[in-house]
Design a protein around this motif. Structure first.
Motif, PDB file in Angstrom:
ATOM      1  N   THR A 252       0.929  -1.301   0.083  1.00 37.17           N
ATOM      2  CA  THR A 252      -0.002  -0.049  -0.043  1.00 37.17           C
ATOM      3  C   THR A 252       0.950   1.157   0.046  1.00 37.17           C
ATOM      4  OG1 THR A 252       0.113   0.026   2.340  1.00 37.17           O
ATOM      5  CG2 THR A 252      -1.984  -1.044   1.170  1.00 37.17           C
ATOM      6  N   ASN A 253       0.454   2.293  -0.512  1.00 36.62           N
ATOM      7  CA  ASN A 253       1.294   3.599  -0.487  1.00 36.62           C
ATOM      8  C   ASN A 253       1.714   4.065   0.629  1.00 36.62           C
ATOM      9  OD1 ASN A 253       0.945   3.201  -3.463  1.00 36.62           O
ATOM     10  ND2 ASN A 253      -0.747   4.752  -3.514  1.00 36.62           N
ATOM     11  N   ILE A 254       2.871   4.556   0.858  1.00 37.74           N
ATOM     12  CA  ILE A 254       3.348   4.646   2.114  1.00 37.74           C
ATOM     13  C   ILE A 254       3.821   6.245   2.309  1.00 37.74           C
ATOM     14  CG2 ILE A 254       5.408   3.755   1.677  1.00 37.74           C
ATOM     15  CD1 ILE A 254       5.640   2.838   4.626  1.00 37.74           C
ATOM     16  N   SER A 255       3.706   6.904   3.506  1.00 38.35           N
ATOM     17  CA  SER A 255       4.161   8.235   3.683  1.00 38.35           C
ATOM     18  C   SER A 255       5.048   8.375   5.073  1.00 38.35           C
ATOM     19  CB  SER A 255       3.069   9.178   3.260  1.00 38.35           C
ATOM     20  OG  SER A 255       2.133   9.264   4.215  1.00 38.35           O
ATOM     21  N   ILE A 287      19.135   7.348  -5.981  1.00 38.37           N
ATOM     22  CA  ILE A 287      17.795   6.637  -5.411  1.00 38.37           C
ATOM     23  C   ILE A 287      16.656   7.087  -6.285  1.00 38.37           C
ATOM     24  CG2 ILE A 287      18.649   6.757  -2.988  1.00 38.37           C
ATOM     25  CD1 ILE A 287      16.236   8.853  -2.525  1.00 38.37           C
ATOM     26  N   LYS A 288      15.470   6.034  -6.459  1.00 39.16           N
ATOM     27  CA  LYS A 288      14.482   6.492  -7.130  1.00 39.16           C
ATOM     28  C   LYS A 288      13.382   6.497  -6.418  1.00 39.16           C
ATOM     29  CE  LYS A 288      13.405   3.212 -10.095  1.00 39.16           C
ATOM     30  NZ  LYS A 288      13.267   2.304 -11.436  1.00 39.16           N
ATOM     31  N   VAL A 289      12.379   7.347  -6.538  1.00 40.07           N
ATOM     32  CA  VAL A 289      11.048   7.518  -5.796  1.00 40.07           C
ATOM     33  C   VAL A 289       9.987   7.633  -6.835  1.00 40.07           C
ATOM     34  CG1 VAL A 289       9.649   8.871  -4.462  1.00 40.07           C
ATOM     35  CG2 VAL A 289      12.130   8.775  -3.884  1.00 40.07           C
ATOM     36  N   ARG A 290       8.911   6.651  -6.584  1.00 41.71           N
ATOM     37  CA  ARG A 290       7.803   6.442  -7.423  1.00 41.71           C
ATOM     38  C   ARG A 290       6.552   6.797  -6.661  1.00 41.71           C
ATOM     39  NH1 ARG A 290       8.092   1.672 -11.440  1.00 41.71           N
ATOM     40  NH2 ARG A 290       9.639   3.310 -12.458  1.00 41.71           N
ATOM     41  N   ARG A 321      15.583  12.920   1.230  1.00 43.14           N
ATOM     42  CA  ARG A 321      14.827  13.957   1.560  1.00 43.14           C
ATOM     43  C   ARG A 321      14.877  15.074   0.244  1.00 43.14           C
ATOM     44  NH1 ARG A 321      16.840  11.829   5.864  1.00 43.14           N
ATOM     45  NH2 ARG A 321      15.685  12.231   7.947  1.00 43.14           N
ATOM     46  N   LYS A 322      15.783  15.086  -0.613  1.00 44.24           N
ATOM     47  CA  LYS A 322      15.792  15.954  -1.712  1.00 44.24           C
ATOM     48  C   LYS A 322      14.822  15.237  -2.919  1.00 44.24           C
ATOM     49  CE  LYS A 322      20.786  17.040  -1.446  1.00 44.24           C
ATOM     50  NZ  LYS A 322      22.378  17.071  -2.043  1.00 44.24           N
ATOM     51  N   ALA A 323      14.501  14.125  -2.836  1.00 48.11           N
ATOM     52  CA  ALA A 323      13.944  13.625  -3.968  1.00 48.11           C
ATOM     53  C   ALA A 323      12.527  13.459  -3.666  1.00 48.11           C
ATOM     54  CB  ALA A 323      14.344  12.111  -4.384  1.00 48.11           C
ATOM     55  N   TRP A 324      12.221  13.325  -2.316  1.00 50.17           N
ATOM     56  CA  TRP A 324      10.613  12.991  -2.043  1.00 50.17           C
ATOM     57  C   TRP A 324       9.750  14.405  -1.569  1.00 50.17           C
ATOM     58  CZ3 TRP A 324       9.086  10.774   3.201  1.00 50.17           C
ATOM     59  CH2 TRP A 324       7.891  10.332   3.377  1.00 50.17           C
ATOM     60  N   ASN A 325       8.694  14.374  -2.129  1.00 48.82           N
ATOM     61  CA  ASN A 325       7.822  15.627  -1.584  1.00 48.82           C
ATOM     62  C   ASN A 325       6.967  14.921  -0.550  1.00 48.82           C
ATOM     63  OD1 ASN A 325       5.437  16.988  -1.145  1.00 48.82           O
ATOM     64  ND2 ASN A 325       5.256  17.643  -3.291  1.00 48.82           N
ATOM     65  N   PRO A 329       2.373  10.326  -0.820  1.00 53.36           N
ATOM     66  CA  PRO A 329       2.809   8.987  -0.608  1.00 53.36           C
ATOM     67  C   PRO A 329       3.491   8.240  -1.757  1.00 53.36           C
ATOM     68  CG  PRO A 329       0.344   9.141  -1.255  1.00 53.36           C
ATOM     69  CD  PRO A 329       0.974  10.185  -1.296  1.00 53.36           C
ATOM     70  N   ILE A 330       4.228   7.240  -1.352  1.00 53.01           N
ATOM     71  CA  ILE A 330       5.120   6.670  -2.322  1.00 53.01           C
ATOM     72  C   ILE A 330       4.663   5.150  -2.504  1.00 53.01           C
ATOM     73  CG2 ILE A 330       7.563   5.543  -2.501  1.00 53.01           C
ATOM     74  CD1 ILE A 330       8.693   7.872  -0.837  1.00 53.01           C
TER      75      ILE A 330
END
Length: 394
Positions: A252-255, A287-290, A321-325, A329-330
């Motif tokens: 499940t998407n996570i934040s 790193i990759k954030v989707r 911290r730079k890549a993720w808003n 949720p990720i």
């Protein structure tokens, strides 16, 4: 007719020290130690002037200073060494059709078949001069019919020399050398051979291979072949594009930042362990954030050559911290280590102390023997049994 193999082995002499001397010529001719602090650090490299006092790599710095109290201790400059290695690699890449980079300062070149067009030894000598002229770094090389003899010839040619062992003369060259000169022959194996009165390679050459197999098992034949200059191992073409990476898709998407960092720690830990197992180090971290809508963002940074998670994990967290808003949720997170090259654990010694090195060696020994994640950081325990598959990419 099968062409005779001709293999060149290149080694940059006291590489880290030589690079430092380019920037500070006052270090030339002096005992120099590259490594950590004097109280808890470890020697990463040292000059020949320091080696004369018994100093060697991986030795505690405090012990080295007892042997050579007048030595100059430098912290080391990762960036300088990486750039110098790239310069040498580029020169070799443009000069020969097939080469293999085995560490930051060591190469094999396959000249087999080129004797129809060139005097291989003359060409190798000219390549050595070109590298020294364009980089200002001293270099030694050995040339023979195989990788093992060529490497041993390089060691005999040091410092700053070259040596050619003609076809058919391999055994004559090896015979007078001490058995400890054989690459990969550990201290315990050498000690056992000494118990049987075998101290020189010439004695090993005359020893019945069946006796060696009865004492050392399959290793016995390996020892006998090395002693007789037999080495058919291939030179694998060099590539700068190799990477190792892994991804994790959440059910499940996570934040939850803490939960995401827990996953990242475990992923990074496994990748670092794989690098050490393959005797490799990385100089780029990403790193990759989707997100839930499949929008994907990446962040990367250049890093010091390393395979140590205590260096990689803080970098991964910073990139997150730079890549993720954090308001979104990720659904997927990924880690990638790239710009890999072969390198021994010594490259990490700049940042490590004795205790940390011993800890890594102990962790790897347990995990390699009993399976990955037998021992790991507590943060990575909870996903140890999830569907989580790191993979290698060329």
């Amino acid at each position: 007719m099968i062409a005779k193999r001709t293999v060149m082995h290149i080694d940059l002499d006291s590489f880290f020290v030589s690079v430092e001397r380019k920037f500070d010529p006052s270090l030339i001719g002096k005992a120099v130690i590259i490594g950590g602090s004097a109280d808890r650090g470890v020697v990463a490299s040292c000059s020949y002037e320091a080696r004369m006092f018994g100093v060697h790599s991986a030795m505690p710095t405090r012990q080295a200073l007892k042997l050579c109290p007048h030595a100059i201790v430098l912290r080391g400059s990762h960036g300088r060494y990486g750039e110098a290695s790239r310069e040498v690699t580029e020169i070799i890449h443009n000069a020969v059709p097939l080469y293999m980079k085995t560490s930051i300062d060591e190469f094999y070149i396959d000249y087999t078949g080129m004797d129809r067009f060139h005097n291989c030894y003359k060409h190798a000598g000219e390549l050595r001069q070109k590298i020294m002229r364009e980089t200002g770094l001293p270099i030694s090389f050995g040339m023979s019919s195989g990788k093992t003899v060529s490497k041993m010839a390089t060691n005999q040619a040091k410092p700053n020399g070259q040596l050619y062992i003609p076809h058919g003369k391999e055994k004559d060259f090896l015979a007078p050398l001490a058995i400890g000169k054989i690459p990969g022959l550990g201290e315990s194996t050498a000690s056992k051979l000494h118990q049987y009165g075998i101290e020189r390679i010439g004695q090993l050459q005359k020893t019945d291979v069946r006796f060696l197999e009865s004492v050392f098992g399959r290793m016995g034949k390996y020892i006998w072949e090395k002693a007789n200059g037999i080495d058919d191992s291939e030179i694998v073409p060099h590539s700068d594009r190799k990477s190792i990476s892994t991804e994790h898709t959440f059910n499940t998407n996570i934040s939850d930042l803490q939960a995401i960092e827990t996953i990242l720690v475990s992923m990074t830990e496994e990748l670092a362990s794989k690098l050490r197992k393959e005797n490799k180090v990385a100089s780029c971290l990403s790193i990759k954030v989707r997100y839930a809508n499949f929008e994907t963002h990446t962040q990367q940074e250049k890093i010091s050559l390393t395979a140590a998670e205590h260096i990689l994990i803080p970098g991964v967290k910073n990139l997150l911290r730079k890549a993720w808003n954090q308001h979104r949720p990720i659904r997927l997170i990924g880690v990638r280590l790239s710009n890999l090259c072969r390198g021994s654990y010594q490259i990490n010694l700049f940042d490590d102390n004795e205790e940390r090195i011993k800890l890594y060696q102990a962790l790897d020994k347990i995990n390699f023997k009993f399976g990955e994640k037998t021992v790991c950081r507590a943060a990575g325990m909870e996903i140890g049994t999830r569907n989580f598959n790191p993979f290698m990419r060329g």
